[in-house]
Design a protein around this motif. Structure first.
Motif, mmCIF file in Angstrom:
data_model
loop_
_atom_site.group_PDB
_atom_site.id
_atom_site.type_symbol
_atom_site.label_atom_id
_atom_site.label_comp_id
_atom_site.label_asym_id
_atom_site.label_seq_id
_atom_site.Cartn_x
_atom_site.Cartn_y
_atom_site.Cartn_z
ATOM 1 N N ALA A 1 0.832 -1.208 0.000
ATOM 2 C CA ALA A 1 0.000 0.000 0.000
ATOM 3 C C ALA A 1 0.863 1.253 0.000
ATOM 4 N N GLU A 2 1.952 1.245 0.764
ATOM 5 C CA GLU A 2 2.842 2.401 0.801
ATOM 6 C C GLU A 2 3.568 2.580 -0.532
ATOM 7 N N ALA A 3 3.827 1.469 -1.223
ATOM 8 C CA ALA A 3 4.440 1.580 -2.545
ATOM 9 C C ALA A 3 3.532 2.360 -3.486
ATOM 10 N N HIS A 4 2.217 2.133 -3.397
ATOM 11 C CA HIS A 4 1.270 2.879 -4.220
ATOM 12 C C HIS A 4 1.253 4.365 -3.853
ATOM 13 N N ARG A 5 1.591 4.690 -2.612
ATOM 14 C CA ARG A 5 1.543 6.081 -2.163
ATOM 15 C C ARG A 5 2.850 6.831 -2.415
ATOM 16 N N ARG A 6 3.822 6.180 -2.961
ATOM 17 C CA ARG A 6 5.113 6.833 -3.198
ATOM 18 C C ARG A 6 4.974 7.973 -4.197
ATOM 19 N N ASP A 7 5.716 9.037 -3.957
ATOM 20 C CA ASP A 7 5.784 10.131 -4.914
ATOM 21 C C ASP A 7 7.165 10.756 -4.825
ATOM 22 N N GLY A 8 7.503 11.537 -5.806
ATOM 23 C CA GLY A 8 8.824 12.154 -5.815
ATOM 24 C C GLY A 8 9.677 11.648 -6.962
ATOM 25 N N ARG A 9 10.897 12.129 -6.994
ATOM 26 C CA ARG A 9 11.797 11.863 -8.107
ATOM 27 C C ARG A 9 12.086 10.371 -8.281
ATOM 28 N N PHE A 10 12.266 9.654 -7.177
ATOM 29 C CA PHE A 10 12.649 8.250 -7.244
ATOM 30 C C PHE A 10 11.491 7.316 -6.903
ATOM 31 N N LEU B 1 9.309 5.660 -8.758
ATOM 32 C CA LEU B 1 9.229 4.411 -9.519
ATOM 33 C C LEU B 1 10.261 3.402 -9.042
ATOM 34 N N GLU B 2 11.479 3.859 -8.819
ATOM 35 C CA GLU B 2 12.522 2.960 -8.340
ATOM 36 C C GLU B 2 12.198 2.442 -6.945
ATOM 37 N N SER C 1 18.017 -5.316 -9.317
ATOM 38 C CA SER C 1 19.456 -5.352 -9.070
ATOM 39 C C SER C 1 20.142 -4.109 -9.626
ATOM 40 N N ALA C 2 19.687 -3.643 -10.791
ATOM 41 C CA ALA C 2 20.283 -2.445 -11.379
ATOM 42 C C ALA C 2 20.025 -1.219 -10.503
ATOM 43 N N ILE C 3 18.828 -1.138 -9.931
ATOM 44 C CA ILE C 3 18.506 -0.012 -9.044
ATOM 45 C C ILE C 3 19.396 -0.033 -7.806
ATOM 46 N N SER D 1 11.878 0.722 -14.990
ATOM 47 C CA SER D 1 11.288 0.545 -13.650
ATOM 48 C C SER D 1 9.767 0.517 -13.695
ATOM 49 N N GLU D 2 9.167 1.420 -14.464
ATOM 50 C CA GLU D 2 7.708 1.467 -14.532
ATOM 51 C C GLU D 2 7.149 0.185 -15.138
#
Length: 252
Positions: free
Chosen positions: A147-156, A158-159, A214-216, A232-233
């Motif tokens: 759920a917190e992954a869905h709430r992520r925002d900002g430059r990074f 997606l990563e 792994s790349a991230i 990433s997306e």
């Protein structure tokens, strides 16, 4: 406005409405005789001790079922409108609040949100009502992570979502060997797939996903890593439904 309509005609006709979660209880309004100096005894019910934790967990589960960000703003206790307080002969008192997160910076006129379906809410209520008889207690922290992954925002954002999703998979299946990716491919396919084609599809999605993960983690050290990070997306969109299906199967 005319120029905006010519450039983005569909988007300017509506604005994004954030999915906001709330629990509402009917106020049992009963007028009684009293005055400001000798108000009648209040008859409000306090929520259970764990109410706010339950509310947050329900919101997280709703976010996972919907596969969309869900935010809760605040819960209010003892809130009586000023006019009703006068009719009840009570002093108007400010409500006690438990704040959630601010979402004012997330509103955008160029992002469309679908309404929540009643069947989705019904499913969440069913899953939540039988949480003591399923693997829900063990899955609650993993549900919150997704759920917190869905709430992520900002430059990074997606990563970060990809890394969150990797944690979800690893906590779901607890791989023990050196080849974590292969173990997760096998465990996930065995849990969700029925046919060989479905198993191969899940394994291929996870194989691509873990290359991006792994790349991230190791950073854009070369052209190959930069190319993987740029995916990433796609990695998130391909494996988030798989993680969601595995979670829901665990608690069904």
């Amino acid at each position: 406005m005319g120029w905006l309509k010519a450039v983005a005609a569909e988007q300017v006709s509506w604005r994004r409405m954030e999915q906001v979660f709330g629990i509402v209880r009917r106020f049992p309004w009963k007028p009684s005789v009293g005055n400001l100096h000798f108000p009648p005894e209040p008859q409000t019910r306090n929520p259970p001790p764990l109410f706010h934790r339950w509310a947050a967990e329900f919101a997280n589960l709703l976010s996972v079922v919907m596969s969309y960000r869900v935010s809760w703003l605040a819960t209010f206790e003892g809130c009586i409108p000023r006019r009703a307080a006068k009719l009840l002969g009570s002093h108007h008192d400010a409500a006690q609040t438990h704040k959630g997160r601010s979402i004012s910076h997330l509103f955008s006129p160029f992002d469309r949100t679908d309404f929540v379906g009643a069947d989705q809410i019904t499913l969440v209520k069913q899953l939540f009502s039988k949480r003591r008889n399923t693997e829900y207690p063990e899955m609650a922290a993993i549900i919150q992570r997704l759920a917190e992954a869905h709430r992520r925002d900002g430059r990074f954002a997606l990563e970060d979502r990809v890394l969150d999703l990797a944690i979800v998979f690893e906590r779901l299946f607890k791989p023990r060997g050196r080849s974590i990716g292969r173990e997760l491919e096998k465990s996930t396919a065995e849990l969700l797939a029925v046919t060989d084609d479905e198993k191969n599809s899940i394994r291929e999605q996870l194989r691509r996903f873990y290359k991006v993960r792994s790349a991230i983690i190791h950073g854009p050290s070369d052209e190959r890593s930069r190319r993987l990070i740029s995916q990433s997306e796609k990695a998130w969109q391909g494996c988030e439904p798989i993680a969601r299906a595995a979670l829901l199967k665990k608690i069904s």
